[in-house]
Write a protein that holds these residues in place. Sequence first.
Motif, short mmCIF file in Angstrom:
data_model
loop_
_atom_site.label_atom_id
_atom_site.label_comp_id
_atom_site.label_asym_id
_atom_site.label_seq_id
_atom_site.Cartn_x
_atom_site.Cartn_y
_atom_site.Cartn_z
N ASP A 55 9.35 -6.50 -8.38
CA ASP A 55 8.42 -7.43 -9.04
C ASP A 55 8.53 -7.42 -10.56
O ASP A 55 7.91 -8.22 -11.25
N ILE A 102 7.37 -5.36 -12.69
CA ILE A 102 6.23 -4.77 -13.39
C ILE A 102 6.54 -3.31 -13.72
O ILE A 102 7.01 -2.56 -12.86
N GLU A 124 -0.87 -6.58 -14.73
CA GLU A 124 -0.40 -7.65 -13.85
C GLU A 124 0.23 -8.76 -14.68
O GLU A 124 -0.28 -9.11 -15.74
N ARG A 125 1.34 -9.29 -14.21
CA ARG A 125 1.99 -10.39 -14.92
C ARG A 125 1.24 -11.70 -14.75
O ARG A 125 1.22 -12.53 -15.64
N THR A 126 0.62 -11.90 -13.60
CA THR A 126 -0.02 -13.18 -13.31
C THR A 126 -1.23 -13.46 -14.18
O THR A 126 -1.36 -14.54 -14.73
#
Length: 185
Positions: A86, A88, A106-108
């Motif tokens: 992912d 991260i 979190e990237r989102t």
Amino acid sequence: MDWLKNETKGQELNFRSPEKPADARTLFRQQAAAWEPDTTGDTPHFIDSELCQARTKSASDTSPLTLRFGSSVAPFDTDFAKPVGDGIKRTAFEAGPDVKLVYWRERTDGSMQYYAYIKCGVPGAAANQATEVPLRGHMTDGLTKDDSHRAHLQHLLHSTKVAAEEFGCTNKPDIPTTVPASVKD
């Protein structure tokens, strides 16, 4: 509580305890006791329990502080700092022989995710259950705006100690009262 009140700058807070600790303990014990070593490589699916949620009474503030505990799909010996698909970057620390602390952004949505993994034996479970299906604590904080990883991990660690006692871990995990000095903000 003092930290939470200070970080929310005196705003009126709403607390909710969606699940009772005894129900969370029962769910964790059922899932951990039902676990069997899997040679197929399938990842087990577990449900965790939200034990606490705090939010301000402001209608515009929709991101709460939550605290969840349940069964981990990742074994205790997982290298949480190792990059995975992912992308991260996770930061992981051992907090003694029975506890690992892990956090990442979190990237989102940019939220910070704080985790504690605890070797927690369950009566009637397989001999290696405590390391293969450890107890997992998870804290998210969209409420306080506190950027301190140490502060969040300290409160998660305290909650972890309380949860492990409430869950009745048969191995009596050694959970420290303070975050390791190596954890930096």
